[in-house]
Design an enzyme around this catalytic site. Sequence first.
Site, short mmCIF file in Angstrom:
data_model
loop_
_atom_site.label_atom_id
_atom_site.label_comp_id
_atom_site.label_asym_id
_atom_site.label_seq_id
_atom_site.Cartn_x
_atom_site.Cartn_y
_atom_site.Cartn_z
N ASP A 147 0.86 -1.17 0.00
CA ASP A 147 0.00 0.00 0.00
C ASP A 147 0.91 1.24 0.00
OD1 ASP A 147 -2.16 1.67 -0.02
OD2 ASP A 147 -3.22 0.69 1.61
C1 BGC Z 1 -5.13 3.10 0.28
C2 BGC Z 1 -5.29 2.08 -0.83
C3 BGC Z 1 -5.23 2.77 -2.17
C4 BGC Z 1 -3.90 3.50 -2.27
C5 BGC Z 1 -3.68 4.19 -3.61
C6 BGC Z 1 -3.93 4.00 0.07
O1 BGC Z 1 -3.95 5.07 0.95
O2 BGC Z 1 -5.05 2.42 1.50
O3 BGC Z 1 -6.50 1.37 -0.67
O4 BGC Z 1 -5.41 1.87 -3.22
O5 BGC Z 1 -3.86 4.48 -1.25
O6 BGC Z 1 -4.44 5.31 -3.75
#
Ligand code: BGC
Length: 753
Positions: free
Chosen positions: A287
Site C-alpha cells: 500500500d
Molecule cells: C489506500 C489504498 C489505495 C492506495 C492508492 C492508500 O492510501 O489504503 O486502498 O489503493 O492508497 O491510492
Amino acid sequence: MKLMLGLGSRLVSVICVVGLVCSPCFANDAIEQKVDELLSKMSLAEKIGQTNLRGRSSRAKGPLPDSLKATVKAGNVGAFLNVMKPEERDELQRIAVQESRLGIPLLFGRDVIHGFKTIFPIPLGLAASWQPELAENGARVSAIEASEFGVNWTFAPMMDIARDPRWGRIAESFGEDPLLTSAFSVAMVKGFQTDDLSNPTAMAATAKHLVGYGAAEGGRDYNTAQIPEGELRDVYLVPFKAAADAGVASMMTSFNELNGVPATGNQFVLTDILRGEWQYDGMVVSDWDSVIEMIAHGYAADKKHAAERAANAGLDMEMTSDTYELYLAQLIEEGKVSEAQLDNLVRNILRIKFRLNLFEHPQRRKVEQSSILSAEHRQLAQQAAQQSAILLKNDGALPLKPKGKIALIGPLANAAHEQMGTWVFDGRAENNITVLDAMQQQLGKQNVQFAEGLAYSRVKTDAGFAAAIQAAKQADTIVFVGGEESILSGEAHSRADISLPGAQEALIKQLAKLDKPLILVVMAGRPITLGNIIGDVDAVLFNFHPGTMAGPAISDLLLGKVSPSGRLPVTWPITAAQAPIYYNHKNTGRPANDKDYVPIDDIPVQAWQSSLGNDSHYLDIGFRPAYPFGYGLTYSTFDYSDLKLDKNSVKMGGELQVSATITNSGKREASEVVQLYIQDVVGDVTRPVRELKDWQKISLKPGQSQTVHFTLNTDQLAFHNIKMQKVTEPGDFNLWIAPNAASGLKASFKVVE
Ligand code: BGC
C-alpha cells in the site's frame, strides 16, 4: 474427523513436487516462457526498476515532471498511479515501449473503486443488494470507462471483513460476512477482468488489503490487528482465497500489523500462505508507503532494513516509497536478499503485463463512440442503487401517496457531490441526479417544496430551521434526506459517534412536532445509529451512498414504483459503544438471554454485590443490536413455512437438501432474501452462534408462494481446527432458513463418518 483437502490443492502439490519450481505451476506455459526470456535479458537495475510503482498524490496538478519521463526511459519504473490525464498515460507508455532499452510496458493503476465516471453505490451498498451480479455489472462498466482513459489496473475490490462501523473504510467493504464478501469480491474481479485479461476493456483487479485491516483496534484506521490464526483463515482470508481462485491479477498488502508483524513484511501471509498453500501466481503490491511505515511500526530499523524485510517476505512491487530503488542492489550484493528472490518478484510483475497483453497492445484502446455515462451505464447504476436501499422502518408512511405536496428537507436532498460516497476521483457532481431533481421531475416542481435546513451534514446551527419548518408546514408529507457527506467515511475517516452528524437530529425533532408523516432518507458510508430519532419518524429508507443515480433510485422507491429489497450486510448497533459487533460471534459460557437480563434501572439501590443477570450483556442497552445482519423490510410481508431436510443425518462428504416455502403475504410484489445459516454445536474449537452458508433473492407477487431449495455439502461446514487443519467435524448442527440472522425456521441434523 476428516481432513478436507479440495481436489485442487491435492493436484497442486503433486504438480509442484514434479515441476520443481512452484510459482509458475498454474501459469500458462507460453507466458512463462516469455517472462523467463525477458528476465534473462534484464540488468539488475532494470529488474529493480520493475518493482517501482511511482505516482503522485491524487491532488497533484500541473504537467508531468520531466524527471518522471527520464526514469521511465531509463527503465526504472514498472507502474504508475494517479497519472491524471489519458494523454499523459499515452506519453509515458510511449516512452516505456519505444525509448527504454527493453520496451517493457507500464501498468497504470488507479483507485476505481465503485465506478469511474458513472458512480455505483459504495461497496457496502452493493453488498446490501445481496445480488453479486449487480457488482459484476458495476465493475464491468467501470473497466469499460476507465480503460478508455488508459487505466489498466484498479486497486479494487477491497475485501476486508469489517465488524466495526466506526472504521471509516467499512464503506469500501462488503460488510462483516466472509461468504457474502467472497461472493461480491469474486463478482467484481470478474467484472473488472472478464474471463480474459487480454480483453482491451479489461482491467487487472487488486484484492486488498492483505490482511486484517478491518480488524483495526477500536475502529481507528491503520491500527493494530490481533487475529488468532483460525479466525484469520476462517474469516479474514476467505475472500482473498476466493479471489485468488477466481484469478485476481494482483493483491495489495495492508497498512496494519498483524499479530505483531506488519502485513507488508509478513512472510507467513505473503509467502507461506499465498505462494505456498494457495499457489497464487499474481502480483503483490504494497500500500502507499507501507514499506517505509514498517519503520514506525518498529519492525524495520531504517529504509534499507524495510526493503530487506519486504523483499524477503515476498512483496513484489513497492508503492510510492523508494526503498527497493535505493537499497535492493546493495542488499543483493551483501547477500541479505538473493537475486533469485528478486527474480521471483519481477516474474510476478512481468506475468501480469503479459496477461494484460500489454506487450502487443500497450496503448489504450481507441473508441469510436465513448460509452462513458451512457444511458445503459446509468441504468445499471440506478438498478444497483435501487436494489441496495434498505427499508429499516415503515409505519405505513411509505410508499408515498401519489397526491399531495411534499416538503423535501435536509442536507443530502440536493447534494450531487455527497451522494457519490468515498473514494471517487473521476466522478463529477454535474453528472449526478439528486433526489430533488428526480422528485421534482416525477411529481412536478409545484408539488415538491425544497428547503435544505442545513447546508451540509455537519452544520451545527439552526439558522436554516425556520425556512425548513415553513416549507414543511405547507406540505402534506415531509421527506428529510440526511446522512453523512462523502468525506466522513473512507480512509482515515473513522468516527467515534456514528449518529447523524451536526444538527440533523435537532431539525428532525422540530419537524416531528408538526405531526405530519415524516420520512427519513439516509445516505451514509456506514451504519448510522438512529436511536435518538427513530421514534420521531414514520419510516426510514437507508442508502449507503448510492452514486450517480441516487435521485431516480430513491424517488422510485419512495413512490413505490419499486419495492425496497436491500438487506443489511452488517449488524447495526444501537450505539457505537457496542462495536465490534457481528452476528457470527461466539456464544460464551454465559450467553445473554431475556430471562436473565436485568436492565440498569431495575437494580435496587445498594443491591447486594452479585454478578447480576449472570450473562454477557450491557446493563444499559441489553445485548441485541438495533437491527440484525440480513435485516430489511419491504412494502410487503413474507411468511416462512414448511422447512424440510431430506435426511436427519448426512455422511461426511455428502449433501443435504434443504427447502422452505416463502409466501408473499402482503399486497405488493416484492423481493425477499432467503438466508441459510448453520451452527456447529460442538467443535474442536468453539464455533460461531450462526454462519451464513447460502442465500437466494426471490421476487414474489402478492399471495404467491415459492419453495426455495438449497443444497448443503459437508465441505461447506469445514473450519480450521486447533491444529490448523481444515476439517468438517462429525456431530450435531443447527440450521435456519431465515429472513435475517436473528430469526427463522430452525431444524437440526447430524454429520456422521
Ligand atoms: C489506500 C489504498 C489505495 C492506495 C492508492 C492508500 O492510501 O489504503 O486502498 O489503493 O492508497 O491510492
